[in-house]
Write an enzyme that holds these catalytic residues in place. Structure first.
Site, PDB file in Angstrom:
ATOM      1  N   THR A  98       0.992  -1.081   0.080  1.00 19.08           N
ATOM      2  CA  THR A  98       0.052   0.033  -0.019  1.00 19.08           C
ATOM      3  C   THR A  98       0.884   1.304   0.051  1.00 19.08           C
ATOM      4  O   THR A  98       1.504   1.515   0.820  1.00 19.08           O
ATOM      5  CB  THR A  98      -0.835   0.134   1.272  1.00 19.08           C
ATOM      6  OG1 THR A  98      -1.636  -1.144   1.141  1.00 19.08           O
ATOM      7  CG2 THR A  98      -1.764   1.166   1.153  1.00 19.08           C
ATOM      8  N   LYS A 174      -6.765   1.004  -3.598  1.00 17.82           N
ATOM      9  CA  LYS A 174      -6.278   0.465  -2.348  1.00 17.82           C
ATOM     10  C   LYS A 174      -6.642   1.342  -1.292  1.00 17.82           C
ATOM     11  O   LYS A 174      -6.809   0.927  -0.282  1.00 17.82           O
ATOM     12  CB  LYS A 174      -5.035  -0.191  -2.462  1.00 17.82           C
ATOM     13  CG  LYS A 174      -4.432  -0.747  -1.206  1.00 17.82           C
ATOM     14  CD  LYS A 174      -5.332  -1.873  -1.098  1.00 17.82           C
ATOM     15  CE  LYS A 174      -4.761  -2.743   0.296  1.00 17.82           C
ATOM     16  NZ  LYS A 174      -3.525  -3.262   0.267  1.00 17.82           N
ATOM     17  N   LYS A 242       0.269   2.791   9.563  1.00 18.41           N
ATOM     18  CA  LYS A 242       0.730   3.102   8.091  1.00 18.41           C
ATOM     19  C   LYS A 242      -0.274   3.513   7.237  1.00 18.41           C
ATOM     20  O   LYS A 242      -0.252   4.357   6.568  1.00 18.41           O
ATOM     21  CB  LYS A 242       1.731   1.907   7.927  1.00 18.41           C
ATOM     22  CG  LYS A 242       2.105   2.090   6.294  1.00 18.41           C
ATOM     23  CD  LYS A 242       3.058   0.701   6.302  1.00 18.41           C
ATOM     24  CE  LYS A 242       1.973  -0.248   5.682  1.00 18.41           C
ATOM     25  NZ  LYS A 242       1.224  -0.098   4.489  1.00 18.41           N
TER      26      LYS A 242
END
EC number: 1.1.1.411
Length: 300
Positions: A98, A174, A242
């Protein structure tokens, strides 16, 4: 597909290992690399090819990068021992972490300058689907990149979304998925523990809500971990600060307010601060339980 297709999977965590095994099942000559030597040894014992990355990079048809973040992806690709400059023209990178869309676009340009295809290929589905070759891949890249990556896509994915002819679109999708997934897990934990304050057991919560309008895939997948008191990590708490930070950074660049995402991220940061970062992300429920003085299943 010829059985001489040569693939390297770089990053043998829960997702990468599943992709590597899927490539083996599909007949690829598959090399697996990881910073944890035991993971490489395990993969080789199950049929993975041997050889140092520097020695085999020039023979690869595809390199699949399944590391944690953009910094690690760039290091694997273009660091001191970067794989991209050693690969032959016409081979392909599939980048699965990602990352921000702008980063994916930059990596595509740097690869193309060397005659290497780049597929922006973030993945979804979890470790169990990865092991079965049933991932969803949110792909974007040139038609040539898709064609070069097709043997890997067919081996590793149940569904491949072709979202555009340039990198960035896959990573954007995503980010949308991670916003929802991260919020859904945190909201599941909030709802489950809220129910406990009202006498609703976690077991009954799962039985009823999974058949009602308030359910989600994440609820049905993660809430049973809480019921079982089993936080063996299929997806770690540490992933979410994150990934949700990426979402918030993208939102900021678009002058878009994402307050629900920000609230969810605070719960994951709290979980990490409690020392739960390497536990399954369902452990975010422990933040709510601690604050409310509740005892979750499996806890004294």
């Amino acid at each position: 597909m010829s059985d001489t297709f040569r693939t390297a999977i770089i990053g043998l965590g829960s997702m990468g290992y599943g992709i590597a095994k899927s490539c083996l099942r599909a007949g690829h000559v598959a090399h697996g690399f990881d910073v944890v030597p035991s993971q490489m040894e395990r993969f080789q014992s199950e049929g993975g090819a041997t050889g140092a990355l520097a020695d085999i990079a020039g023979s690869l048809d595809a390199a699949v990068i399944v590391v944690l973040n953009a910094a690690q992806t760039e290091e694997v690709m273009f660091g001191d021992n970067g794989v991209v400059p050693a690969m032959r023209k016409g081979s392909v990178i599939l980048a699965c972490a990602t990352v921000p869309p702008a980063f994916a676009k930059d990596m595509e340009a740097r690869c193309n300058a060397l005659g290497i295809h780049y597929l922006d290929a973030p993945i979804s589905g979890g470790s169990l689907k990865a092991a079965k070759g049933q991932l969803s891949i949110m792909g974007s890249g040139s038609p040539e990149a898709f064609a070069a990556a097709r043997p890997v896509l067919e081996a590793a994915a149940e569904t491949v979304f072709e979202l555009g002819d340039a990198a960035g679109a896959g990573s954007a999708m995503k980010a949308v998925n991670q916003l929802l997934a991260g919020v859904h897990i945190a909201t599941m934990a909030e709802a489950l523990t809220f129910g406990m304050t009202q006498g609703v057991s976690p077991e009954k919560f799962v039985e009823v809500i999974s058949q009602c309008a308030g359910t989600s895939w994440m609820l049905e997948n993660r809430a049973p971990h809480i019921v079982a008191g089993d936080y063996t990590p299929h997806s770690q708490v540490n992933i979410w600060p994150k990934d949700l930070r990426i979402v918030l950074d993208i939102a900021k660049s678009a002058s878009f307010s994402a307050p629900i995402t920000a609230a969810a991220m605070q719960q994951y940061l709290a979980a990490a601060g409690m020392g739960l970062g390497r536990e399954d992300d369902a452990a975010v429920a422990k933040v709510y339980a601690r604050n409310a003085g509740l005892t979750l299943p499996g806890e004294a």
